[in-house]
Write an enzyme that holds these catalytic residues in place. Sequence first.
Site, PDB file in Angstrom:
ATOM      1  N   ARG A  23     -10.580 -94.090 -69.264  1.00  0.00           N
ATOM      2  CA  ARG A  23      -9.339 -93.305 -69.330  1.00  0.00           C
ATOM      3  C   ARG A  23      -9.476 -91.958 -68.627  1.00  0.00           C
ATOM      4  O   ARG A  23      -8.796 -90.980 -68.999  1.00  0.00           O
ATOM      5  CB  ARG A  23      -8.884 -93.100 -70.779  1.00  0.00           C
ATOM      6  N   ARG A  27      -3.859 -88.330 -69.699  1.00  0.00           N
ATOM      7  CA  ARG A  27      -3.091 -87.225 -70.275  1.00  0.00           C
ATOM      8  C   ARG A  27      -3.862 -85.926 -70.472  1.00  0.00           C
ATOM      9  O   ARG A  27      -3.241 -84.880 -70.671  1.00  0.00           O
ATOM     10  CB  ARG A  27      -2.494 -87.669 -71.612  1.00  0.00           C
ATOM     11  N   ARG A  36       3.741 -87.151 -64.545  1.00  0.00           N
ATOM     12  CA  ARG A  36       4.482 -87.981 -65.487  1.00  0.00           C
ATOM     13  C   ARG A  36       5.810 -87.337 -65.875  1.00  0.00           C
ATOM     14  O   ARG A  36       6.808 -88.035 -66.085  1.00  0.00           O
ATOM     15  CB  ARG A  36       3.650 -88.262 -66.734  1.00  0.00           C
TER      16      ARG A  36
END
Length: 342
Positions: A23, A27, A36
């Site tokens: 990951r 974020r 995003r």
Amino acid sequence: MPGLLLNTLRGENANQRPIWLMRQAGRYLPEYRELRAHKGGFLALVYDTDAAAEITLQPIRRFGFDGAILFSDILIVPYAMGQSLEFLVSEGPKLSPKLVDHALSALVAVPERLAPIYETVRKVRAALPVDKTMLGFAGSPWTVATYMVAGEGSRDQHETRAMAYRDVAAFQAIIDAVVEVTVEYLAGQIEAGAEAVQLFDSWAGSLAPAQFEKWVIAPNAAIVSAVKARYPQVPIIGFPKGSGEKLAAYARETGVDAVGVDETVDPFWAARALPAGLPVQGNLDPLLLLSGSNELDEEARRVLDAFADRPHVFNLGHGIGQHTPVAHVEQLLATVRSWRRA
């Protein structure tokens, strides 16, 4: 020319360790959050190949990781098999219809849903420095099936585990179908430029030993065998999270080229228990990366020392948390980059 990561996955025990983080595109990065905010929801980003390629490349530009992991999701496979997929805010992914009460035959395959993922791989590989490895991935059949059966993630995979006992034939059909699509999906990624691939079995730890053999080891072995028959030069990393003492059997019986180790496993035990010379990947606790401090450096060095006598890819025991400070990632990188095998 192959870089440090690809050479390590092929069995080279270099003095320095390659590093990438599960990951790593996501974020915790301000540039991802900005993109995003302009582009919209998660699935829209996955299917916007320019955006998905940009997100995949962001951590390479910022940190210089040795591998770029495709920005996508394990549920693209059931989406291509005909289930509807949506990502709901604060609820996570939802698949429908749920196969706990619908037949697999009710699904109508939509294989064209895989094509944009291949295009993202092509774009990233074209933009990557030659010494950085392009990593593709797919979910392993057991983990993918847990979402297909229940329609969503769950704490203990109760519905899927119960179905696997109650209706073995129906559940085996789901697993077999996922295996077939996953082989083609990984092949498509490799054809598009993926130089190594990872199989994520995030929920492998919920199974009893006999069920682990049947629903984790056997289907992963089938995928590895089929992909290796076509692409023998492409390393396959298997990551059965939560498998504990069953990790050694997984490593021996699936045929993977490297095995991922989660943070619950003692790295010194893994170094002794896993097949000699098999490359390993892992296994810093993501929460320690979130917390930082001197303990982060100490534990990173402990992991590095534990696997000093075999090929080792430094990684986390699972995905990086969204609130992880960028400075902590920089701290970890400095520790890993400065370590040398004695």
